[in-house]
Design a protein around this motif. Sequence first.
Motif, PDB file in Angstrom:
ATOM      1  N   GLU A 116      -1.528  56.592 113.897  1.00 37.14           N
ATOM      2  CA  GLU A 116      -0.491  56.776 115.004  1.00 37.14           C
ATOM      3  C   GLU A 116      -0.807  58.675 114.904  1.00 37.14           C
ATOM      4  O   GLU A 116      -0.663  59.058 116.291  1.00 37.14           O
ATOM      5  CB  GLU A 116       0.805  56.644 114.348  1.00 37.14           C
ATOM      6  N   GLN A 117      -1.221  59.116 113.747  1.00 39.37           N
ATOM      7  CA  GLN A 117      -1.255  60.751 113.908  1.00 39.37           C
ATOM      8  C   GLN A 117      -2.269  61.140 114.627  1.00 39.37           C
ATOM      9  O   GLN A 117      -2.640  62.015 115.517  1.00 39.37           O
ATOM     10  CB  GLN A 117      -1.283  61.150 112.351  1.00 39.37           C
ATOM     11  N   LEU A 118      -3.401  60.350 114.462  1.00 33.66           N
ATOM     12  CA  LEU A 118      -4.755  60.595 114.990  1.00 33.66           C
ATOM     13  C   LEU A 118      -4.525  60.108 116.725  1.00 33.66           C
ATOM     14  O   LEU A 118      -5.192  60.988 117.145  1.00 33.66           O
ATOM     15  CB  LEU A 118      -5.941  59.735 114.451  1.00 33.66           C
ATOM     16  N   HIS A 119      -3.809  58.944 116.835  1.00 36.64           N
ATOM     17  CA  HIS A 119      -3.819  58.659 118.330  1.00 36.64           C
ATOM     18  C   HIS A 119      -2.846  59.999 118.878  1.00 36.64           C
ATOM     19  O   HIS A 119      -3.146  60.421 120.212  1.00 36.64           O
ATOM     20  CB  HIS A 119      -2.859  57.555 118.450  1.00 36.64           C
ATOM     21  N   LEU A 120      -2.057  60.753 118.391  1.00 30.91           N
ATOM     22  CA  LEU A 120      -1.061  61.717 118.661  1.00 30.91           C
ATOM     23  C   LEU A 120      -1.977  62.910 119.178  1.00 30.91           C
ATOM     24  O   LEU A 120      -1.990  63.726 120.394  1.00 30.91           O
ATOM     25  CB  LEU A 120      -0.037  62.204 118.021  1.00 30.91           C
ATOM     26  N   LEU A 121      -2.948  63.130 118.254  1.00 25.01           N
ATOM     27  CA  LEU A 121      -4.025  64.108 118.554  1.00 25.01           C
ATOM     28  C   LEU A 121      -4.936  63.910 119.930  1.00 25.01           C
ATOM     29  O   LEU A 121      -5.302  64.782 120.456  1.00 25.01           O
ATOM     30  CB  LEU A 121      -4.757  64.486 117.187  1.00 25.01           C
ATOM     31  N   LEU A 122      -5.235  62.706 119.790  1.00 24.82           N
ATOM     32  CA  LEU A 122      -6.310  62.286 120.790  1.00 24.82           C
ATOM     33  C   LEU A 122      -5.718  62.248 122.360  1.00 24.82           C
ATOM     34  O   LEU A 122      -6.109  62.825 123.288  1.00 24.82           O
ATOM     35  CB  LEU A 122      -6.785  60.910 120.637  1.00 24.82           C
ATOM     36  N   VAL A 123      -4.274  61.915 122.203  1.00 25.76           N
ATOM     37  CA  VAL A 123      -3.652  62.263 123.558  1.00 25.76           C
ATOM     38  C   VAL A 123      -3.360  63.656 123.890  1.00 25.76           C
ATOM     39  O   VAL A 123      -3.668  64.055 125.245  1.00 25.76           O
ATOM     40  CB  VAL A 123      -2.297  61.605 123.253  1.00 25.76           C
ATOM     41  N   ALA A 124      -3.050  64.495 122.890  1.00 28.58           N
ATOM     42  CA  ALA A 124      -2.950  66.052 123.171  1.00 28.58           C
ATOM     43  C   ALA A 124      -4.210  66.368 123.582  1.00 28.58           C
ATOM     44  O   ALA A 124      -4.449  67.442 124.621  1.00 28.58           O
ATOM     45  CB  ALA A 124      -2.623  66.594 122.146  1.00 28.58           C
ATOM     46  N   ILE A 125      -5.409  65.998 122.903  1.00 33.26           N
ATOM     47  CA  ILE A 125      -6.571  66.609 123.548  1.00 33.26           C
ATOM     48  C   ILE A 125      -7.001  66.170 124.720  1.00 33.26           C
ATOM     49  O   ILE A 125      -7.427  67.087 125.859  1.00 33.26           O
ATOM     50  CB  ILE A 125      -7.663  66.230 122.633  1.00 33.26           C
ATOM     51  N   GLN A 126      -6.883  65.131 125.297  1.00 29.76           N
ATOM     52  CA  GLN A 126      -7.100  64.659 126.774  1.00 29.76           C
ATOM     53  C   GLN A 126      -6.257  64.945 127.833  1.00 29.76           C
ATOM     54  O   GLN A 126      -6.556  65.430 128.759  1.00 29.76           O
ATOM     55  CB  GLN A 126      -6.960  63.074 126.705  1.00 29.76           C
ATOM     56  N   LYS A 127      -4.987  65.348 127.389  1.00 27.77           N
ATOM     57  CA  LYS A 127      -3.735  65.584 128.240  1.00 27.77           C
ATOM     58  C   LYS A 127      -3.851  67.404 128.498  1.00 27.77           C
ATOM     59  O   LYS A 127      -3.584  67.516 129.555  1.00 27.77           O
ATOM     60  CB  LYS A 127      -2.319  65.065 127.494  1.00 27.77           C
ATOM     61  N   PHE A 128      -3.932  68.048 127.343  1.00 26.94           N
ATOM     62  CA  PHE A 128      -3.747  69.397 127.406  1.00 26.94           C
ATOM     63  C   PHE A 128      -5.157  70.026 126.783  1.00 26.94           C
ATOM     64  O   PHE A 128      -5.157  70.837 125.833  1.00 26.94           O
ATOM     65  CB  PHE A 128      -2.702  69.797 126.567  1.00 26.94           C
ATOM     66  N   PRO A 129      -6.333  69.920 127.679  1.00 23.21           N
ATOM     67  CA  PRO A 129      -7.584  70.367 127.200  1.00 23.21           C
ATOM     68  C   PRO A 129      -7.656  71.839 127.060  1.00 23.21           C
ATOM     69  O   PRO A 129      -8.229  72.488 126.333  1.00 23.21           O
ATOM     70  CB  PRO A 129      -8.593  69.847 128.446  1.00 23.21           C
ATOM     71  N   GLU A 130      -6.841  72.593 127.999  1.00 29.26           N
ATOM     72  CA  GLU A 130      -6.752  73.885 128.003  1.00 29.26           C
ATOM     73  C   GLU A 130      -6.126  74.639 127.046  1.00 29.26           C
ATOM     74  O   GLU A 130      -6.168  75.799 126.695  1.00 29.26           O
ATOM     75  CB  GLU A 130      -6.247  74.766 129.370  1.00 29.26           C
ATOM     76  N   VAL A 131      -4.964  73.648 126.417  1.00 25.42           N
ATOM     77  CA  VAL A 131      -4.310  74.156 125.378  1.00 25.42           C
ATOM     78  C   VAL A 131      -5.045  74.054 123.885  1.00 25.42           C
ATOM     79  O   VAL A 131      -5.186  75.059 123.182  1.00 25.42           O
ATOM     80  CB  VAL A 131      -2.938  73.439 125.060  1.00 25.42           C
ATOM     81  N   LEU A 132      -5.264  72.896 123.497  1.00 24.06           N
ATOM     82  CA  LEU A 132      -6.314  72.431 122.384  1.00 24.06           C
ATOM     83  C   LEU A 132      -7.629  72.783 122.623  1.00 24.06           C
ATOM     84  O   LEU A 132      -8.713  71.895 122.941  1.00 24.06           O
ATOM     85  CB  LEU A 132      -5.995  71.020 122.131  1.00 24.06           C
ATOM     86  N   GLN A 133      -7.950  74.151 122.954  1.00 21.62           N
ATOM     87  CA  GLN A 133      -9.484  74.366 123.028  1.00 21.62           C
ATOM     88  C   GLN A 133     -10.076  74.305 121.455  1.00 21.62           C
ATOM     89  O   GLN A 133      -9.623  74.188 120.683  1.00 21.62           O
ATOM     90  CB  GLN A 133      -9.325  75.756 123.724  1.00 21.62           C
ATOM     91  N   PRO A 134     -11.428  74.578 121.569  1.00 21.41           N
ATOM     92  CA  PRO A 134     -12.347  74.358 120.324  1.00 21.41           C
ATOM     93  C   PRO A 134     -11.701  75.361 119.288  1.00 21.41           C
ATOM     94  O   PRO A 134     -11.749  75.121 118.324  1.00 21.41           O
ATOM     95  CB  PRO A 134     -13.673  74.922 120.742  1.00 21.41           C
ATOM     96  N   LYS A 135     -11.120  76.705 119.568  1.00 21.56           N
ATOM     97  CA  LYS A 135     -10.616  77.507 118.669  1.00 21.56           C
ATOM     98  C   LYS A 135      -9.403  76.957 118.050  1.00 21.56           C
ATOM     99  O   LYS A 135      -9.388  77.031 116.583  1.00 21.56           O
ATOM    100  CB  LYS A 135     -10.388  79.068 119.464  1.00 21.56           C
ATOM    101  N   LYS A 136      -8.615  76.453 118.559  1.00 17.52           N
ATOM    102  CA  LYS A 136      -7.416  75.880 118.130  1.00 17.52           C
ATOM    103  C   LYS A 136      -7.644  74.627 117.582  1.00 17.52           C
ATOM    104  O   LYS A 136      -7.024  74.578 116.190  1.00 17.52           O
ATOM    105  CB  LYS A 136      -6.226  75.408 119.363  1.00 17.52           C
TER     106      LYS A 136
END
Length: 1143
Positions: A132-152
């Motif tokens: 569930e935790q990994l799924h939360l991260l995967l959704v965030a990466i796909q939904k907000f790519p400009e926020v979760l950039q490689p640096k973050k």
Amino acid sequence: MPVGIGSDRGIRPRLARTIPTQEACVCVWLAGKYIPFIWKDIQDQKLLRNAAFGNFFGVLALFQSGRLVKDQETLLHCVQLLQSLSQRPEFLRTLPRKALVDILSETPQAVFEEVLFSTLQADLTSAFSSPEQLHLLLVAIQKFPEVLQPKKLKKLLGSSTLVTPENIPKLVAVLRTAARSEKKDKNLPSVGLDLLRVSLKEGAFDLFWKEAVENGLLKEKLGPNSYMCYRLLGSALPLLSLDQLQMVLRGEVMQSYGDHVLSAQLPDRFRFAPEMEAYVDAFFQDCDDPEKQFAVMVGFSALTNQGCPVVQSFWKVVKYLQPVALLKYFDWLKNMFLKPDFSCCLDFMTSRQKQNQEIVNLTEHRVVCLRKWIIHRLIGLLDSQVKKEEDFVMDVARFCFFHAFFVTKKPTSEIPETESIPSPPLLERSRSVAANLFFSLLQSLNSMPVLGDTAEAAALRERHVHGVTVDGKLWISHIVQYANVLLSHEKDVKAVTPFTKEQKAAWNRMLQTVENLQKKEKSHGAEVFAFQQLLLLVGIYLFKTPTETMDLLNDLLSCMERVFDKKSKKKKCDEEEPEWVEVIVEVLLSLLSQPSLLMRRVSKSVFARICPHLSKRALHLILDVLDPEQDQDEESAVVVTEETGKKKPLLEDTNKEASADSSDEDSSEEEEDEEEDSGDEEKTSDEVDENFRKQLMNVLQAGNALGGDESDEDVDDETMMALDENLSALFTEQQKRIQAKKDERDKMRKEKILRRDFKIKVLDLIEVFLTKQPENPLVFETIEPLLLVIEQTMSSDSDKQEQDFLRKTASIFTNHLCRAKQYCKSVGDMQEHLHTLMDSLLKRACKHSDSSVALYFFSASLYLFKVLKGNVASEAATKKKLKRTEGPCDQTDQPSGTGLLDLGRVTAMYQEALSGFLTKRNCALTGSMFLDLFNRFPIMCKPLIDTIIESVTAGARQHQQAQACILLQKALQTRELKDSMAEEEWEELIRKSISQVTESLVAVSEFKMKVDQEKVIKCLELLNFLLKTASQQTLHVELTEVPGALQALGQQEGFGKSVRLDSIYWNVMKLLGFTRPKRKKAAPQSKQPPGVEPLKRKKKGFLPATKKRKNRKQALEQPQENEGMETNVEPAAFWKCSHHVPK
């Protein structure tokens, strides 16, 4: 508030409907503020559980309302609340985490970056702790790519990307956990699909697939892990590039899937193949790239087990193939057939096959299996709904025909099939399979609609024309032309079985006849078309069975020439020479004896064309096949041949090769017959052959083995050796005799199966004849043979195949003969014959012991009744004949509208049958038969009414008397009966009927059996109808005896036990002026003796009596009883006021 919300039952729908959004916001805000104190203060686990559920459902209500995302403060409190709830997994398990994912997927990027990112940072950092935790991260990466950039991401995870070699073990652990959690749901976890997408986005799919899936998840031989890999494979197909598709389809996951498909064929195993087919079907529906479609088709087709592809030869997904992909796939199949290349196949062996390597020549086995599957797949392409052109269909047909019956000598450009020679060469069994399957291809072509997008093709499709090309020529005609081209190139190709001079002459004669028929097609139309198809089909069979087909083709050619040659029609035919229609019928019967569905359909089509020309002798050729007596006397040469070697291939083709062209109706029956024969063998093995016993005694006596008290020492070694040899020879001979008997039984069983299957096919011709020619006088010739089949089959202990034969025969007899709307209208010359036949059928129905068989005889008599009554054309001529042959009394009773029916004679027939039914104790006739007679022919009610009235009291048993009441009521209800009588005659009939029913009721003395009640019920129903009729029509009838008889009947012992009888009895009594007395409810009698109080036992687990609601109301009402009426009104008024709901 949070505690109370979760404590009520059914809180989710109630909360969503009743609580306003503002109140829910306040509730959730308070809960988010004070939730830590709730966990500490509440010690009761039940209250704690209610609090958790209440707050969770409150968040769901806000999320479903759509207002949660608009209020940032409330959104933050809800996310914090879900984070707190996720810390207590004993109540809600993974539901809070899944709710967080759903909320995150609906949150705008600005809100996520400003409000939620800091709150969810801890959850995103611990992404590898749970699915569930990994799924939360995967959704965030796909939904907000400009926020979760490689640096973050590097700050959160320690790496700028998610799929890295360092993270592979963590990802594998999370995937294993997700696979175990979705074990029962049989779905791909969302975390797996999102991880697949992220790996594609990051350009690390190869690393993810090889290391995480193949070397990680798949290495553990566990069901949930393997099924998750298969689901990842199916879900990845629409997302991958061409190179990635080829890599995946030749990997270890694909090989593991093939191994699963084979092992899942055992019973009680989970089968993933339907789910994989759904994935592939969805891929082909959405994919428009021909290269990708071709890659997927080749990938699944190249998954082989010892040369045989795992997927079925007929695959529904091929209907989505693009034309370019279809052509490329066809070329690939041809190349694999001609030169099998197993290096491009993903071939594997199961663990059991590796242990038990029973196949001697594995390479040859792989080639044979692959070629057989390819032929099946080519035919499957034609059977599928894929969009195809005529050139493609002809290429497939040419390829299959050439490699089934021809061999290349020298390549030539005129014949494209010779440009590539099979390597290794085709074996005999491969050619045999191809030859058998080629006729399945012919069946597919015969039922194929017209192809093409032209207006001509559309017009032919609207007319439901099948089996032809756009130019109107038969598909089989094109194949025959191609075969003729091959025969003409003797230097380049040769036939596998070369034609003799006679066979070549018959072939050329067939081509010439077809050409002549095509010239006459405009004048003769459908007849020429059917005969042309039959000739071409028989001609094609020359390549498969030239010897057997030769005579058949010559007879058919001679017959065609006689049919369409005008000069031969003018000449007088020799009496000894059979008519052309008889020859064609014999040819069709010969074709039906072959296990070919195409032959069966073509034979039906041709027979439908010759039905108008059918003669009596030709019809009897068909009916003689169905005669059960001929099976006992002699064996039919059409069905069974004396050479057993020729019958085995038919059975082997039917069962082993599983050809679609062969009949599928024998395999199950052979298994049943084998079980029966095994039982017979056990019985016969127990029986000792008397001759064998005598021979054994003689051998033992000759060897002094039966010497009584003498010891074995007196017998020398030579004598013992001789005795052993004699005994061995004797038992060997006995074993041969037993085996010979077994072989004979097996031969008879197979012949019986073939004979029954042939009869079932011949029934098709009878059905066609009755459907196409219902007005033909030859229809009457089929009545007795069909009845004989029904009679013989019902009286014997039959198996499933025999039951199918009986069911089909009965259906044809009932639906296509007796219930046919059209019938023969010119039977003036057959009037006497039909009356005699009707009399015979009725007598056989009366004499039969089985009612189910007698029904068919009775139905046949009603059919003849309809025919004779409906023939009115020559009625004037037949009346003169009746005046000369019959007396004046009979002639005066003949009413108008009876056609050729001799009403006096027919009345005597049915009167005798009706008397037998009502007076004999054991009669196969039933009341429903005579009800059918009255329904269809009301004219028979008046002649038979007297017999029925007498049987109301004179019936053999109570059952017959009840049936007489039913028949009498039915006859009186017919309008034709009343119209045929004068008023005085009708009144006398009603009076006589009432008198008979009253007399029958007076005779009732007991109600011991159910049949007694049934008789009285039918009598009362009839009496009810008679009294209503007399009252409505103001008839003068005497009813003085009726009330006394009914009152005496009501006083009989056991009368009131039947509710139905009691109801109809009082319906009749009401008509006579009596009223039904009201029954008083009897007070329940106490089982306790008087004066003894029952013991009061306290029930455990129940409320005390004083606490129950009804007792509390009684206690409140008792003080108010003496206060008058006003005190009783106040509580009601108070109830209304207190429960008033304002708008």
